[in-house]
Scaffold this motif. Structure first.
Motif, PDB file in Angstrom:
ATOM      1  N   ARG A 185       0.826  -1.214   0.000  1.00 35.00           N
ATOM      2  CA  ARG A 185       0.000   0.000   0.000  1.00 35.00           C
ATOM      3  C   ARG A 185       0.856   1.258   0.000  1.00 35.00           C
ATOM      4  NH1 ARG A 185      -4.597  -2.262   4.177  1.00 35.00           N
ATOM      5  NH2 ARG A 185      -5.850  -3.314   2.593  1.00 35.00           N
ATOM      6  N   TYR A 186       1.965   1.239   0.732  1.00 36.08           N
ATOM      7  CA  TYR A 186       2.859   2.393   0.770  1.00 36.08           C
ATOM      8  C   TYR A 186       3.410   2.694  -0.623  1.00 36.08           C
ATOM      9  CZ  TYR A 186       6.871   5.333   1.948  1.00 36.08           C
ATOM     10  OH  TYR A 186       7.787   6.365   2.011  1.00 36.08           O
ATOM     11  N   VAL A 187       3.908   1.663  -1.304  1.00 35.91           N
ATOM     12  CA  VAL A 187       4.473   1.843  -2.643  1.00 35.91           C
ATOM     13  C   VAL A 187       3.384   2.295  -3.612  1.00 35.91           C
ATOM     14  CG1 VAL A 187       5.524   0.630  -4.607  1.00 35.91           C
ATOM     15  CG2 VAL A 187       6.393   0.251  -2.278  1.00 35.91           C
ATOM     16  N   ALA A 188       2.228   1.659  -3.559  1.00 36.35           N
ATOM     17  CA  ALA A 188       1.132   2.011  -4.468  1.00 36.35           C
ATOM     18  C   ALA A 188       0.699   3.461  -4.273  1.00 36.35           C
ATOM     19  CB  ALA A 188      -0.036   1.059  -4.273  1.00 36.35           C
ATOM     20  N   GLN A 189       0.526   3.866  -3.036  1.00 37.75           N
ATOM     21  CA  GLN A 189       0.083   5.243  -2.772  1.00 37.75           C
ATOM     22  C   GLN A 189       1.131   6.260  -3.218  1.00 37.75           C
ATOM     23  OE1 GLN A 189      -0.950   5.021   1.385  1.00 37.75           O
ATOM     24  NE2 GLN A 189      -2.893   4.002   0.952  1.00 37.75           N
ATOM     25  N   ALA A 190       2.398   5.931  -3.020  1.00 40.66           N
ATOM     26  CA  ALA A 190       3.457   6.841  -3.447  1.00 40.66           C
ATOM     27  C   ALA A 190       3.479   6.983  -4.967  1.00 40.66           C
ATOM     28  CB  ALA A 190       4.811   6.351  -2.941  1.00 40.66           C
ATOM     29  N   LEU A 191       3.314   5.876  -5.673  1.00 41.25           N
ATOM     30  CA  LEU A 191       3.296   5.945  -7.137  1.00 41.25           C
ATOM     31  C   LEU A 191       2.045   6.660  -7.646  1.00 41.25           C
ATOM     32  CD1 LEU A 191       4.719   2.418  -8.051  1.00 41.25           C
ATOM     33  CD2 LEU A 191       5.884   4.639  -8.208  1.00 41.25           C
ATOM     34  N   GLU A 192       0.914   6.386  -7.022  1.00 40.73           N
ATOM     35  CA  GLU A 192      -0.324   7.067  -7.417  1.00 40.73           C
ATOM     36  C   GLU A 192      -0.208   8.578  -7.223  1.00 40.73           C
ATOM     37  OE1 GLU A 192      -3.045   4.840  -4.996  1.00 40.73           O
ATOM     38  OE2 GLU A 192      -3.396   3.350  -6.582  1.00 40.73           O
ATOM     39  N   SER A 193       0.516   9.001  -6.187  1.00 39.27           N
ATOM     40  CA  SER A 193       0.694  10.435  -5.944  1.00 39.27           C
ATOM     41  C   SER A 193       1.548  11.088  -7.031  1.00 39.27           C
ATOM     42  CB  SER A 193       1.303  10.684  -4.561  1.00 39.27           C
ATOM     43  OG  SER A 193       2.688  10.388  -4.561  1.00 39.27           O
ATOM     44  N   GLN A 194       2.234  10.259  -7.822  1.00 36.71           N
ATOM     45  CA  GLN A 194       3.063  10.743  -8.925  1.00 36.71           C
ATOM     46  C   GLN A 194       2.383  10.493 -10.286  1.00 36.71           C
ATOM     47  OE1 GLN A 194       6.039  12.457  -8.512  1.00 36.71           O
ATOM     48  NE2 GLN A 194       5.343  12.429  -6.396  1.00 36.71           N
ATOM     49  N   ALA A 195       1.073  10.277 -10.260  1.00 35.60           N
ATOM     50  CA  ALA A 195       0.235  10.094 -11.458  1.00 35.60           C
ATOM     51  C   ALA A 195       0.421   8.739 -12.133  1.00 35.60           C
ATOM     52  CB  ALA A 195       0.439  11.234 -12.453  1.00 35.60           C
ATOM     53  N   TYR A 196       0.986   7.771 -11.428  1.00 35.55           N
ATOM     54  CA  TYR A 196       1.020   6.399 -11.929  1.00 35.55           C
ATOM     55  C   TYR A 196      -0.343   5.766 -11.638  1.00 35.55           C
ATOM     56  CZ  TYR A 196       6.118   6.347 -12.603  1.00 35.55           C
ATOM     57  OH  TYR A 196       7.395   6.578 -13.041  1.00 35.55           O
ATOM     58  N   VAL A 197      -0.738   4.810 -12.460  1.00 37.92           N
ATOM     59  CA  VAL A 197      -2.037   4.170 -12.315  1.00 37.92           C
ATOM     60  C   VAL A 197      -1.846   2.716 -11.896  1.00 37.92           C
ATOM     61  CG1 VAL A 197      -4.132   3.466 -13.542  1.00 37.92           C
ATOM     62  CG2 VAL A 197      -3.068   5.674 -14.038  1.00 37.92           C
ATOM     63  N   ASN A 198      -2.485   2.340 -10.807  1.00 38.74           N
ATOM     64  CA  ASN A 198      -2.428   0.966 -10.301  1.00 38.74           C
ATOM     65  C   ASN A 198      -3.396   0.119 -11.125  1.00 38.74           C
ATOM     66  OD1 ASN A 198      -2.200  -1.358  -8.768  1.00 38.74           O
ATOM     67  ND2 ASN A 198      -2.552  -0.336  -6.816  1.00 38.74           N
ATOM     68  N   THR A 199      -2.901  -0.924 -11.766  1.00 33.49           N
ATOM     69  CA  THR A 199      -3.762  -1.751 -12.607  1.00 33.49           C
ATOM     70  C   THR A 199      -4.711  -2.619 -11.790  1.00 33.49           C
ATOM     71  OG1 THR A 199      -2.026  -3.441 -12.796  1.00 33.49           O
ATOM     72  CG2 THR A 199      -2.197  -1.796 -14.586  1.00 33.49           C
ATOM     73  N   TYR A 200      -4.367  -2.899 -10.542  1.00 29.25           N
ATOM     74  CA  TYR A 200      -5.269  -3.660  -9.665  1.00 29.25           C
ATOM     75  C   TYR A 200      -4.743  -3.602  -8.236  1.00 29.25           C
ATOM     76  CZ  TYR A 200      -8.112  -7.506  -7.813  1.00 29.25           C
ATOM     77  OH  TYR A 200      -8.994  -8.259  -7.078  1.00 29.25           O
ATOM     78  N   ASP A 201      -5.598  -3.228  -7.323  1.00 29.03           N
ATOM     79  CA  ASP A 201      -5.237  -3.185  -5.906  1.00 29.03           C
ATOM     80  C   ASP A 201      -5.745  -4.456  -5.233  1.00 29.03           C
ATOM     81  OD1 ASP A 201      -4.703  -2.688  -3.262  1.00 29.03           O
ATOM     82  OD2 ASP A 201      -5.970  -0.901  -3.119  1.00 29.03           O
ATOM     83  N   TRP A 202      -4.920  -5.476  -5.241  1.00 33.99           N
ATOM     84  CA  TRP A 202      -5.313  -6.767  -4.666  1.00 33.99           C
ATOM     85  C   TRP A 202      -5.432  -6.693  -3.142  1.00 33.99           C
ATOM     86  CZ3 TRP A 202      -1.969  -8.695  -1.132  1.00 33.99           C
ATOM     87  CH2 TRP A 202      -0.623  -8.299  -1.204  1.00 33.99           C
ATOM     88  N   THR A 203      -4.894  -5.652  -2.547  1.00 32.60           N
ATOM     89  CA  THR A 203      -4.966  -5.546  -1.083  1.00 32.60           C
ATOM     90  C   THR A 203      -6.394  -5.321  -0.602  1.00 32.60           C
ATOM     91  OG1 THR A 203      -4.561  -3.144  -0.926  1.00 32.60           O
ATOM     92  CG2 THR A 203      -2.622  -4.593  -1.024  1.00 32.60           C
ATOM     93  N   ARG A 204      -7.289  -4.917  -1.491  1.00 34.26           N
ATOM     94  CA  ARG A 204      -8.700  -4.745  -1.117  1.00 34.26           C
ATOM     95  C   ARG A 204      -9.378  -6.087  -0.826  1.00 34.26           C
ATOM     96  NH1 ARG A 204     -11.010  -1.718  -6.130  1.00 34.26           N
ATOM     97  NH2 ARG A 204      -9.823  -3.419  -6.990  1.00 34.26           N
ATOM     98  N   ASN A 205      -8.770  -7.178  -1.291  1.00 31.29           N
ATOM     99  CA  ASN A 205      -9.369  -8.507  -1.125  1.00 31.29           C
ATOM    100  C   ASN A 205      -9.161  -9.099   0.254  1.00 31.29           C
ATOM    101  OD1 ASN A 205     -10.193  -8.540  -3.835  1.00 31.29           O
ATOM    102  ND2 ASN A 205      -8.165  -9.225  -4.450  1.00 31.29           N
ATOM    103  N   ALA A 206      -8.242  -8.545   1.003  1.00 35.28           N
ATOM    104  CA  ALA A 206      -7.918  -9.137   2.311  1.00 35.28           C
ATOM    105  C   ALA A 206      -7.293  -8.093   3.204  1.00 35.28           C
ATOM    106  CB  ALA A 206      -6.959 -10.302   2.128  1.00 35.28           C
ATOM    107  N   THR A 207      -7.217  -8.437   4.468  1.00 32.15           N
ATOM    108  CA  THR A 207      -6.532  -7.597   5.427  1.00 32.15           C
ATOM    109  C   THR A 207      -5.498  -8.450   6.133  1.00 32.15           C
ATOM    110  OG1 THR A 207      -8.175  -8.085   7.125  1.00 32.15           O
ATOM    111  CG2 THR A 207      -8.525  -6.096   5.803  1.00 32.15           C
ATOM    112  N   GLU A 208      -4.544  -7.803   6.752  1.00 29.93           N
ATOM    113  CA  GLU A 208      -3.532  -8.552   7.495  1.00 29.93           C
ATOM    114  C   GLU A 208      -4.201  -9.445   8.518  1.00 29.93           C
ATOM    115  OE1 GLU A 208       0.538  -6.533   8.148  1.00 29.93           O
ATOM    116  OE2 GLU A 208      -1.028  -5.040   8.478  1.00 29.93           O
TER     117      GLU A 208
END
Length: 142
Positions: free
Chosen positions: A17-40
């Motif tokens: 999530r940290y890496v994804a959010q950092a890239l999204e803040s730089q206008a990169y697009v996440n093709t799929y956030d699999w972390t929504r399927n589960a929690t720790e």
């Protein structure tokens, strides 16, 4: 606009999530956030149909990504996703917080392919590599 996918183990969900959010803040697009399927700590109570759907989404996301980031340690599907990315000739960055990825005796042979970029260190080191360092594309990639 660059598209990315982050593969890892569920135990690494905070880092994903940290890496994804950092890239999204730089206008990169996440093709799929699999972390929504589960929690720790999730016991993994899903049906075969759920697994099929998730697998299809993850497969399509890896295939659709320009950059595939592999965060070690990986989970059950991480190395499958690495294989898909290699076959797609995506930009692949393999990250480990330690230098273990440089040890041929303790790694996968696929980690050492020339098209797999390796990064060890902090997640911020990884993000710097993604965002600023030029890379060599795999043979045959425009």
């Amino acid at each position: 606009m660059k598209k990315f996918y982050v593969a890892s183990a569920i135990s690494n969900i905070v880092n994903v999530r940290y890496v994804a959010q950092a890239l999204e803040s730089q206008a990169y697009v996440n093709t799929y956030d699999w972390t929504r399927n589960a929690t720790e700590g999730d016991g993994g109570t899903v049906s075969p149909g759920d697994l099929r759907s998730i697998g299809e989404h993850e497969r399509d996301a890896v295939i659709g990504a320009d950059i595939v980031v592999i965060l070690l340690p990986g989970g059950k599907g991480t190395h499958v996703e690495l294989g898909l990315a290699i076959a797609q000739r995506s930009r692949i960055i393999l990250h480990s917080p330690t230098q273990c990825i440089g040890n041929p005796g303790a790694t996968s042979t696929f980690y050492h392919l020339p098209e797999v970029e390796k990064c060890h260190g902090t997640l911020d080191d990884l993000l710097t590599m993604i965002l600023t360092e030029p890379h060599a594309m795999a043979p045959g990639v425009p």
